[in-house]
Design a protein around this motif. Structure first.
Motif, PDB file in Angstrom:
ATOM      1  N   GLN A 179       7.852   1.278   4.530  1.00 40.25           N
ATOM      2  CA  GLN A 179       6.878   0.720   5.448  1.00 40.25           C
ATOM      3  C   GLN A 179       5.590   1.372   5.416  1.00 40.25           C
ATOM      4  O   GLN A 179       4.481   0.854   5.666  1.00 40.25           O
ATOM      5  CB  GLN A 179       7.649   1.407   6.734  1.00 40.25           C
ATOM      6  CG  GLN A 179       6.656   1.210   8.095  1.00 40.25           C
ATOM      7  CD  GLN A 179       7.480   1.831   9.073  1.00 40.25           C
ATOM      8  OE1 GLN A 179       8.728   1.710   9.486  1.00 40.25           O
ATOM      9  NE2 GLN A 179       6.514   2.349  10.114  1.00 40.25           N
ATOM     10  N   SER A 180       5.434   2.601   4.814  1.00 40.55           N
ATOM     11  CA  SER A 180       4.396   3.122   4.808  1.00 40.55           C
ATOM     12  C   SER A 180       3.509   3.188   3.613  1.00 40.55           C
ATOM     13  O   SER A 180       2.676   3.960   3.295  1.00 40.55           O
ATOM     14  CB  SER A 180       4.506   4.934   4.883  1.00 40.55           C
ATOM     15  OG  SER A 180       5.529   5.483   3.941  1.00 40.55           O
ATOM     16  N   ALA A 181       3.681   2.157   2.743  1.00 34.08           N
ATOM     17  CA  ALA A 181       3.219   2.047   1.316  1.00 34.08           C
ATOM     18  C   ALA A 181       1.779   1.011   1.328  1.00 34.08           C
ATOM     19  O   ALA A 181       1.692   0.682   0.327  1.00 34.08           O
ATOM     20  CB  ALA A 181       4.204   1.261   0.455  1.00 34.08           C
ATOM     21  N   GLY A 182       1.036   1.120   2.472  1.00 28.33           N
ATOM     22  CA  GLY A 182       0.018   0.506   2.547  1.00 28.33           C
ATOM     23  C   GLY A 182      -0.937   0.499   1.558  1.00 28.33           C
ATOM     24  O   GLY A 182      -1.739  -0.197   0.797  1.00 28.33           O
ATOM     25  N   HIS A 183      -1.439   1.919   1.041  1.00 33.45           N
ATOM     26  CA  HIS A 183      -2.383   2.312   0.005  1.00 33.45           C
ATOM     27  C   HIS A 183      -1.735   1.878  -1.355  1.00 33.45           C
ATOM     28  O   HIS A 183      -2.432   2.189  -2.257  1.00 33.45           O
ATOM     29  CB  HIS A 183      -2.964   3.658   0.355  1.00 33.45           C
ATOM     30  CG  HIS A 183      -3.521   3.925   1.563  1.00 33.45           C
ATOM     31  ND1 HIS A 183      -4.663   3.138   1.699  1.00 33.45           N
ATOM     32  CD2 HIS A 183      -3.780   4.835   2.438  1.00 33.45           C
ATOM     33  CE1 HIS A 183      -5.425   3.480   2.792  1.00 33.45           C
ATOM     34  NE2 HIS A 183      -4.897   4.505   3.329  1.00 33.45           N
ATOM     35  N   TRP A 184      -0.439   1.672  -1.568  1.00 37.42           N
ATOM     36  CA  TRP A 184       0.040   1.154  -2.879  1.00 37.42           C
ATOM     37  C   TRP A 184      -0.020  -0.396  -2.694  1.00 37.42           C
ATOM     38  O   TRP A 184       0.478  -0.955  -3.814  1.00 37.42           O
ATOM     39  CB  TRP A 184       1.223   1.759  -2.836  1.00 37.42           C
ATOM     40  CG  TRP A 184       1.394   2.935  -3.496  1.00 37.42           C
ATOM     41  CD1 TRP A 184       1.695   3.356  -4.615  1.00 37.42           C
ATOM     42  CD2 TRP A 184       1.568   4.248  -2.711  1.00 37.42           C
ATOM     43  NE1 TRP A 184       1.641   4.876  -4.619  1.00 37.42           N
ATOM     44  CE2 TRP A 184       1.490   5.359  -3.308  1.00 37.42           C
ATOM     45  CE3 TRP A 184       1.123   4.518  -1.268  1.00 37.42           C
ATOM     46  CZ2 TRP A 184       1.600   6.623  -2.742  1.00 37.42           C
ATOM     47  CZ3 TRP A 184       1.213   5.915  -0.801  1.00 37.42           C
ATOM     48  CH2 TRP A 184       1.275   6.634  -1.786  1.00 37.42           C
TER      49      TRP A 184
END
Length: 446
Positions: free
Chosen positions: A96-101
């Protein structure tokens, strides 16, 4: 027994294969084909939207053909019938928290980010390139805000990954790209290239021979690393063969004013790089392009955490959203203005546009995704395809745990990779699966 020479070297084989590459498509020859549009090129563009979007000005609040374009998305209003807006799609292998990837995930569907060990698979552009890009001067063009690949974490600057998941380098200087693609080399430069070509071929042969000898003494894990390295070496060798084949082919003639601007460029420039995307497509120098206008994090990283101070951050995010979306509108409009066959250049060009952050900051399971162009491939454009409930989809402020859990429990897990399966098949590349796909994407194809 036939006594013909059977001593076929690897280089001769590659050279022989190179002669089988088709000529670039030319409209004056298209009449020889049984179907005019069947003879036309198929093109793909992948573009990245950095650090998320203002959800209230991007995601429509209703689905179907009668959806209302929010303020920032409305910059594409003139291309509405050439566009499909998606919501509720995601790469569910990614945390869920992988936005910057998002750069490493968007076209690959891999699971990088949020503490997950870095790994990659082939990106959609490179999956398509062997099928649609083999008859052009270069098989694919990778453009970005920075040259190279960056670091294999949040600072990666390429969205393109090879057949074995190897990150492919990008170029950020408009002048460098322009000279490579559109400036005719002098006779002296050609002679120097051929001299260096023979030296490079010898070096690559030596590297390959030594690697084969070394391979027998390595463990399985090191053999895999060496194999990945040799894959890159082979791709360099193939591109050298292609460069030699095309060396004497005339370059596309760019207008004098554009040429002057390009050759005066000293550093990365968004508008000039967007122009190179356009020129590379209409000149048929390539049919596969990726473009990253800004690295994740970077200059306006703070706006990707807009929920901490929405009054301040969202107006700042609007400026960047409108810049990137405005660039897409400009590219799409220019491609639509050029006739090709019975339609336009845009009708034969699929543009996947999206980013790694969803409706909520860093929440990557509802990604902002657009598909533009490609009407000839059977896409049913002019609609918003929503794959989750839109009721309360854009919550204001911080959600309670109860509301958050309820929204996630109602979330239908439709992989973004289903879009890629549909797109590949529509473009004539038979595909059963891609990454975590579960089938075709419902509602997209006519």
């Amino acid at each position: 027994m036939n006594t013909m020479n059977l001593n076929v070297t690897r280089r001769n084989a590659l050279r022989g294969l190179g002669t089988l590459l088709a000529l670039p498509w030319m409209e004056s020859l298209a009449s020889a084909a049984p179907s005019k549009n069947a003879a036309l090129p198929r093109r793909f563009v992948g573009m990245y939207h950095t650090n998320g979007v203002n959800p209230w000005k991007w995601y429509p609040t209703s689905a179907g053909r009668d959806y209302v374009m929010p303020e920032n998305l409305a910059l594409l209003k003139d291309l509405r019938e050439d566009l499909t807006v998606f919501s509720g799609l995601a790469h569910f292998r990614s945390p869920q928290s992988a936005g910057h990837w998002g750069l490493s995930n968007l076209l690959t569907g891999c699971g990088n980010g949020g503490g997950v060990k870095f790994h990659t698979s082939v990106s959609l552009d490179q999956y398509l390139a062997p099928h649609i890009g083999n008859s052009t001067r270069i098989p694919s063009l990778n453009l970005s805000c920075k040259t190279g690949v960056g670091a294999l974490n949040e600072r990666i600057v390429t969205m393109s990954f090879g057949q074995r998941g190897n990150p492919l380098p990008t170029e950020s200087n408009p002048r460098t790209v322009f000279e490579r693609l559109f400036v005719e080399p002098t006779a002296e430069a050609k002679a120097r290239f051929r001299h260096m070509q023979s030296r490079n071929e010898s070096i690559l042969d030596n590297v390959t021979d030594e690697a084969k000898s070394l391979n027998r003494r390595l463990g399985r894990q090191d053999q895999q690393k060496l194999d990945d390295y040799l894959t890159n070496v082979r791709s360099v060798e193939l591109q050298m063969q292609r460069d030699e084949q095309w060396l004497d082919s005339p370059r596309y003639q760019v207008d004098e004013e554009t040429e002057k601007q390009m050759l005066a460029a000293k550093r990365y420039d968004f508008d000039l790089m967007l122009e190179i995307v356009y020129l590379s497509l209409i000149s048929d120098v390539t049919r596969v392009v990726t473009f990253v206008p800004m690295e994740e994090g970077g200059l306006y990283h703070g706006t990707s955490h807009w929920n901490k101070n929405p009054e301040k951050s969202l107006p700042e995010m609007d400026k960047w959203d409108r810049k990137w979306i405005g660039g897409l509108a400009k590219l799409g409009g220019k491609l639509k203005a050029i006739e090709e066959g019975e339609g336009t250049f845009l009708d034969r060009t699929s543009i996947v546009y999206g980013g790694g952050h969803g409706r909520r900051p860093h929440y990557s399971h509802d990604l902002p995704i657009l598909l533009m162009g490609g009407k000839d491939f059977g896409f049913r454009h002019g609609q918003h395809l929503a794959f989750q409930s839109l009721e309360g989809a854009n919550p204001i402020g911080k959600e309670s745990s109860e509301d958050q859990n309820k929204r996630r429990s109602e979330f239908k897990k439709t992989p973004l990779s289903n879009l890629y399966v549909s797109l590949a098949n529509g473009m004539g590349v038979p595909t059963q699966s891609f990454a975590d796909s579960t089938g075709f994407l419902s509602g997209l194809m006519s």
